[in-house]
Scaffold this active site. Structure first.
Site, mmCIF file in Angstrom:
data_model
loop_
_atom_site.group_PDB
_atom_site.id
_atom_site.type_symbol
_atom_site.label_atom_id
_atom_site.label_comp_id
_atom_site.label_asym_id
_atom_site.label_seq_id
_atom_site.Cartn_x
_atom_site.Cartn_y
_atom_site.Cartn_z
ATOM 1 N N HIS A 82 0.744 -1.099 0.225
ATOM 2 C CA HIS A 82 0.105 -0.014 -0.152
ATOM 3 C C HIS A 82 0.924 1.183 -0.015
ATOM 4 C CE1 HIS A 82 0.415 0.851 4.278
ATOM 5 N NE2 HIS A 82 0.087 -0.521 4.593
ATOM 6 N N ASP A 84 0.268 4.530 1.343
ATOM 7 C CA ASP A 84 0.079 5.396 2.387
ATOM 8 C C ASP A 84 0.800 5.040 3.684
ATOM 9 O OD1 ASP A 84 -1.811 3.455 2.448
ATOM 10 O OD2 ASP A 84 -3.075 4.650 4.080
ATOM 11 N N ASP A 121 5.994 0.823 7.261
ATOM 12 C CA ASP A 121 4.776 0.222 7.310
ATOM 13 C C ASP A 121 3.996 0.970 6.213
ATOM 14 O OD1 ASP A 121 2.288 -0.746 7.304
ATOM 15 O OD2 ASP A 121 1.732 0.040 9.578
ATOM 16 N N GLU A 151 -4.787 2.561 2.667
ATOM 17 C CA GLU A 151 -5.116 1.343 3.252
ATOM 18 C C GLU A 151 -5.241 1.552 4.951
ATOM 19 O OE1 GLU A 151 -3.501 -2.231 5.824
ATOM 20 O OE2 GLU A 151 -2.797 0.023 5.843
ATOM 21 N N GLU A 152 -4.477 2.584 5.419
ATOM 22 C CA GLU A 152 -4.462 2.578 6.997
ATOM 23 C C GLU A 152 -5.629 3.416 7.376
ATOM 24 O OE1 GLU A 152 -2.090 1.427 8.530
ATOM 25 O OE2 GLU A 152 -0.023 1.509 7.609
ATOM 26 N N ASP A 175 2.890 -6.892 3.718
ATOM 27 C CA ASP A 175 2.863 -6.061 4.752
ATOM 28 C C ASP A 175 2.726 -6.592 6.168
ATOM 29 O OD1 ASP A 175 1.820 -3.510 5.933
ATOM 30 O OD2 ASP A 175 -0.193 -3.903 5.262
ATOM 31 N N HIS A 462 2.745 2.733 13.609
ATOM 32 C CA HIS A 462 1.730 3.684 13.639
ATOM 33 C C HIS A 462 2.216 4.580 14.745
ATOM 34 C CE1 HIS A 462 -1.613 0.779 11.867
ATOM 35 N NE2 HIS A 462 -0.341 0.875 11.036
#
Length: 490
Positions: A82, A84, A121, A151-152, A175, A462
């Site tokens: 992904h 983002d 990530d 995605e996030e 991922d 994150h």
């Protein structure tokens, strides 16, 4: 391709092509909802290499590369990542994720970023896909590289993926965040907005204070939900419930967290009270801070309470609303609901209160529910609906996405394990992850795709403590190369 890059120190790491691509990815802002600049850069680059490249209706990128000599008769493979990243910065850091580059640096055996999330990530997976496309000495069958949008924050790229676009029948998702682990299933998820109506009244108190909880570690609301890390919103509710036993006050404002899929690291409230209770409130806050620091000494060594005297608000939550908000946040479910009976050591169902906001005459808790089974999500829905009905709140559910169930007939899973075991010198583990991978949604559009997920060791995704293990990246890269050589024939 208008970007001029000044390579950072990470571009010297091995494997060179992968790290050089990750360095470029860090230099181009790409938080969720703002990936177009990076997506367009990649498409322009691919076309400059005479590769097929296009974007679908929701912005996903597809690039095709023909098989290398001798690999033409092997099945076509889709490599997927992904585009983002989660935008999180340390308190007080002035970083505009829509304009400012990420600043990666080497810290021993790890790469991390200055005061922000790194975006490993899924930037490392993204970089590996692009490095394979750029390489001219890696054997592979016909390749499709699928790069998805946003995605996030809801997997909108995977949700809106164009049907009949992909031709490959083996999907390698990049991922996963643990060296030596092969993921063959993941949790599904759903968002909930829990809205508590606020009745305001004229403030009759003469003092006000802003109380903040800061310094928590945060982390991934799925992968880290089983840890003992504190949730700043829940800790604030616990504090206010205890403070209510000590002194009379009313809430003027309350907020916490910044993103729904991260464990909140900070929470803040403005309260109004009588000046005669000032000493009592400050003393109790200091006492409560010391108690929590002792209780969470291992999990949250940097936890701190901050108190700041402020001007009293003219309008505040009335007494009933103040009590309802404190009670609701205190008993709002958070954390593990149930562990899996089927997969040992894996959470089956959980929820995380990720964001708290005061606006539009309501206090809104933004919650992300995850479960390996559909019934798990329904159980949490029932709990939230019951609580909302009890207190006169309302709850709205959205963004439901399916889990990815392990396929007992998968051909790519045993091949991946065989290659990985040989590379590692010990047994890799086949696992199911309590987080949302896009595989479930991708298989919804392409149900016959044989799917596996791999990746290097990433810690504290994150959060601004995010880091990726340099030796693990090399192992992951070698796995990917060997896997592409060992794809079954048509």
């Amino acid at each position: 391709m208008s970007h001029t890059f000044t390579p950072s120190e990470i571009s010297t790491l091995s494997p060179t092509l992968l790290w050089q691509w990750f360095d470029k990815i860090c230099a181009i802002p790409h938080p969720s909802y703002h990936e177009d600049q990076l997506a367009n850069f990649i498409v322009d680059w691919a076309k400059s290499q005479s590769l097929f490249a296009e974007r679908d209706e929701v912005g996903n990128v597809l690039i095709r590369k023909s098989a290398t000599k001798g690999m033409e008769n092997h099945q076509k493979v889709v490599l997927q990542a992904h585009l983002d990243m989660v935008p999180q910065a340390n308190e007080g850091v002035d970083h505009d994720f829509e304009k400012d580059p990420i600043q990666p640096y080497i810290d021993g055996e790890w790469v991390t970023a200055k005061e922000t999330t790194l975006g490993a990530d899924n930037g490392i997976g993204l970089a590996s896909c692009l490095a394979i496309l750029e390489s001219n000495d890696i054997a592979h069958p016909d390749l499709e590289v699928l790069l998805t949008m946003t995605e996030e924050t809801g997997m909108f790229g995977a949700v809106g993926l164009r049907p009949n676009w992909l031709e490959g029948n083996i999907l390698i998702n990049t991922d996963t965040e643990d060296n030596g682990e092969i993921y063959v299933g993941c949790a599904g998820g759903e968002d909930a907005n829990f809205n508590i109506p606020v009745q305001y009244e004229q403030n009759n108190f003469d003092s006000a204070m802003q109380i903040s909880i800061k310094g928590l570690r945060g982390g991934h609301s799925g992968c880290d939900i089983h840890t003992t890390r504190g949730n700043a919103i829940k800790l604030m509710a616990r504090f206010l419930a205890a403070l209510k036993q000590q002194a009379e006050f009313q809430i003027a404002h309350i907020q916490g967290g910044s993103i729904r899929n991260a464990i909140p690291r900070e929470a803040m409230t403005n309260i109004v009270f009588s000046a005669k209770d000032y000493e009592k409130i400050t003393a109790f806050t200091t006492q409560f801070e010391a108690m929590l620091q002792q209780e969470l000494a291992m999990a949250e060594p940097e936890l701190v309470f901050l108190m700041e005297n402020i001007e009293p608000n003219a309008q505040v939550f009335d007494r009933h609303t103040t009590q309802i908000v404190i009670n609701a946040l205190t008993i709002l479910p958070n954390g593990i609901i149930r562990n899996s009976d089927v997969v040992e050591g894996v959470v089956e169902t959980s929820l995380s209160v990720g964001v708290l906001e005061t606006e539009n005459n309501q206090v809104s808790a933004i919650i992300l529910t995850r479960s390996l089974i559909e019934e798990g999500k329904k159980e949490v829905q029932g709990k939230l609906n019951a609580l909302a009905e009890l207190i006169g709140a309302n709850v709205e559910f959205s963004g439901d996405y399916p889990g990815w169930n392990p396929d007992p007939h998968s051909k790519i899973t045993p091949i991946t394990k065989q290659v990985y075991d040989k590379l590692l010198g010990y047994e890799s583990k086949i696992k199911v992850i309590h987080a949302g991978l896009e595989c479930g949604l991708l298989k919804k559009v392409y149900p016959n795709m044989d799917t596996v997920s791999i990746g290097p060791t990433i810690r504290n995704a994150h959060s601004p403590d995010e880091r990726v293990h340099i030796p693990a990246v090399e192992i992951y890269w070698n796995l990917l190369i060997e896997l592409l050589k060992n794809i079954p024939t048509k």
